[in-house]
Design an enzyme around this catalytic site. Structure first.
Site, PDB file in Angstrom:
ATOM      1  CB  VAL A  25      15.932  27.939 -42.031  1.00 51.82           C
ATOM      2  CG1 VAL A  25      15.218  27.071 -40.994  1.00 51.82           C
ATOM      3  CG2 VAL A  25      17.426  27.703 -41.969  1.00 51.82           C
ATOM      4  N   GLY A  26      13.336  28.925 -43.544  1.00 52.25           N
ATOM      5  CA  GLY A  26      11.880  29.069 -43.576  1.00 52.25           C
ATOM      6  C   GLY A  26      11.258  28.329 -44.748  1.00 52.25           C
ATOM      7  CB  ALA A  44       2.032  15.516 -34.913  1.00 53.11           C
ATOM      8  NE  ARG A  56      14.192  42.027 -44.712  1.00 50.63           N
ATOM      9  CZ  ARG A  56      15.488  42.228 -44.483  1.00 50.63           C
ATOM     10  NH1 ARG A  56      15.906  43.395 -44.033  1.00 50.63           N
ATOM     11  NH2 ARG A  56      16.365  41.262 -44.711  1.00 50.63           N
ATOM     12  CE  LYS A 217      25.642  26.942 -33.887  1.00 48.92           C
ATOM     13  NZ  LYS A 217      26.389  26.369 -35.036  1.00 48.92           N
TER      14      LYS A 217
END
EC number: 1.1.1.3
Length: 442
Positions: A25-26, A44, A56, A217
C-alpha cells in the site's frame, strides 16, 4: 489610457507527506501520487508531495523510485521531521510502532492518515481524544472496504439522517472462499489453499477466516453510524472455518447463499453488533456480491437502505482511499473522528448476542435410525423453538456413519436457539457438533 499590471499568483504551498510503512500500500500511494500529480493538485488546490519515508529494509526493491526522499529506519523519527506536514501510517497492527507513530503525530498537532483498521477499532476512543485535544485531524477512509468510500458515506454523506443499521460483506478473502466453494463444490481447506496460492489469503489466514478483520471494520462503521466509538471486545465474532461444501449446497436448495456478514443496529437492549456467517436470499443484493468484492450497507430513517460495492483490498483501491483523505486535508476539510464532537465517555459496549432474535439454519450429522427426528424436535419444542422446514440428503453410501439433516426455524430468540443447540449436541444420535447459521432476510 488605462494601465494594467499583472502579477502571477504565488505558487501554492505543497502538502508534504511522511509515509511510515512501504509495503504494497505504501508503494502504491507513492505511485498514485506521482501518476496523478496534476489531477490531485487541481482537486486539492495545492501539490501533494512525499518528502520522507520509513521502513525497515532500505535495500528492498519496491517498484518505486525513492531517490531524493529522506529515509528513516525509525518511523517515530519521521514524525519529528519539521518538513513533514502530514503523517501517513501504513505499518499496520494495533500496537507497537504503528500506535506510537499515530499517537506521537497527533500529540504534536500533525494530521494523520491511516489504513490501520485494527488500530482505529481497538484504540479509536483514545485517538479521537488526542485528535480533538491537539486539533490534529485523524482520517482513515482506507481502513474499511479499501477503495469503497464507506467512511465518507456513513460519516458525511448520511450525516443528516438517523442511521438504524450498518454493515455488510467486509472481508474479501472470506467472500472469495465462500463463492468458490459454492461454484465448485470444493471443501473449505482446498479453497483456502487455492486462495493462499493466488494471494487472496495470507500465509496465516486466521485474522480473515476467523472474522477478526471484518469485526475491526464493523466496529469502525458502527462507531461512525451511531456517533460513539464501540468497544471491540464486546462485538460477537464467528468465522467461516466450520462452513462445509454441504452447507453451500443445502443453502442453494433452500433459496439462499452464505455470506460472512458484519451487522450492527440499535435495539431496545442496546447495540447489537456481530460478525457471523449468514444465509441471505439468493435474489438479494448481498447475494450478488461475489469473489473478493466487499459491500457496505446502511439504512436510515429517511434515506432508507443503500448499498455500495467494490474492491475491498489491494494496493490500488487502498491507495485511492488514502489519497482521498489527503485531498481533504489539503483543502482544509476536516471532521471529528466519529462525526460528532469528541466525548470523554467510555466506548459503547454491544449488547450480548443472546438478546438477539432471528431465524436459524441448523445442520446436524445424525445416525440413520428410527426416532432420531423425534428426539431432535422434542428438544426444539422444550426450548420454545418452532421448526419451519426440514431438509435431508441421503447418505453418500449405505455404510456411511451419519446422514446430514438440516432444520430451518421460525423467528426465535438467540438464547433459546443456543440452548437448543447445546442440548442437541449432547444427544447420542448426533455424531458431530451442529453447525448453526443465522438467516438474514435483507
Amino acid at each position: 489610457m488605462t494601465s494594467r499590471t499583472s502579477s502571477a499568483s504565488a505558487p501554492a504551498t505543497p502538502l508534504r507527506l511522511g509515509i511510515a510503512g512501504l509495503g504494497t500500500v505504501g508503494a502504491g500511494v507513492i505511485r498514485l501520487l506521482r501518476a496523478n500529480a496534476d489531477l490531485l493538485r487541481a482537486r486539492a488546490g495545492r501539490p501533494i508531495e512525499v518528502v520522507a519515508v520509513s521502513a525497515r529494509d532500505k535495500t528492498r526493491d519496491r517498484g518505486v523510485d525513492l531517490a531524493g526522499l529522506r529515509w528513516y529506519e525509525d518511523a517515530r523519527e519521521l514524525v519529528t521531521d519539521p518538513d513533514v506536514d502530514v503523517v501517513v501510517e501504513l505499518i499496520g497492527g494495533a500496537e507497537g510502532t504503528a500506535r506510537a507513530v499515530v499517537e506521537q503525530a497527533l500529540a504534536a498537532g500533525k494530521p494523520v492518515v491511516t489504513a490501520n483498521k485494527a488500530l482505529v477499532a481497538l484504540h479509536g476512543s483514545a485517538l479521537a481524544q488526542l485528535s480533538a485535544t491537539h486539533n490534529a485531524p485523524l482520517l482513515f477512509e482506507a481502513a474499511v472496504a479499501g477503495g469503497i468510500p464507506a467512511i465518507k458515506t456513513v460519516r458525511e454523506g448520511l450525516a443528516g439522517d438517523r442511521l438504524l443499521r450498518v454493515g455488510g460483506i467486509l472481508n474479501g478473502t472470506c467472500n472469495y472462499i465462500l463463492t468458490v466453494m459454492r461454484e465448485t463444490g470444493k471443501d473449505f481447506a482446498t479453497v483456502l489453499k487455492d486462495a493462499q496460492d493466488l494471494g487472496y489469503a495470507e500465509a496465516d489466514p486466521s485474522t480473515d477466516i476467523d472474522g477478526l478483520d471484518a469485526a475491526h471494520k464493523l466496529t469502525i462503521l458502527a462507531g461512525l453510524a451511531f456517533g460513539q466509538p464501540v468497544e471491540f471486545s464486546s462485538v460477537h465474532v464467528e468465522g467461516i472455518r466450520r462452513i462445509g461444501a454441504e452447507d453451500l449446497s443445502f443453502a442453494r436448495a433452500l433459496g439462499y447463499r452464505i455470506r460472512l456478514l458484519g451487522l450492527a443496529h440499535m435495539t431496545e437492549c442496546g447495540l447489537q453488533a456481530r460478525v457471523t456467517p449468514c444465509l441471505v436470499p439468493q435474489h438479494s443484493p448481498l447475494a450478488q456480491v461475489d469473489g473478493v468484492f466487499n459491500a457496505v450497507v446502511a439504512e436510515g430513517e429517511f434515506v432508507g437502505r443503500i448499498m455500495i460495492e467494490g474492491r475491498g483490498a489491494g494496493a490500488g483501491p487502498t491507495a485511492s482511499a488514502v489519497t482521498a483523505d489527503l485531498i481533504d486535508i489539503a483543502r482544509g476539510h476536516t471532521i471529528a473522528v466519529w462525526g460528532v464532537q469528541a466525548s470523554a465517555g467510555l466506548p459503547l459496549r454491544a449488547a450480548p448476542i443472546t438478546l438477539g432474535h432471528g431465524a436459524f439454519y441448523l445442520r446436524l450429522a445424525v445416525e440413520d435410525r428410527p426416532g432420531v427426528i423425534a428426539d431432535i424436535t422434542a428438544v426444539l419444542r422444550d426450548c420454545g423453538v418452532s421448526l419451519r422446514s426440514m431438509l435431508q440428503h441421503p447418505a453418500e453410501t449405505d455404510d456411511a456413519p451419519y446422514v446430514p439433516l438440516v432444520l430451518v426455524t421460525h423467528q426465535t430468540s438467540e438464547a433459546a436457539m443456543q440452548e437448543a443447540v447445546t442440548r442437541i449436541d449432547a444427544l447420542s444420535v448426533v455424531t458431530d457438533s451442529p453447525v448453526m447459521i443465522r438467516i438474514e432476510t435483507a
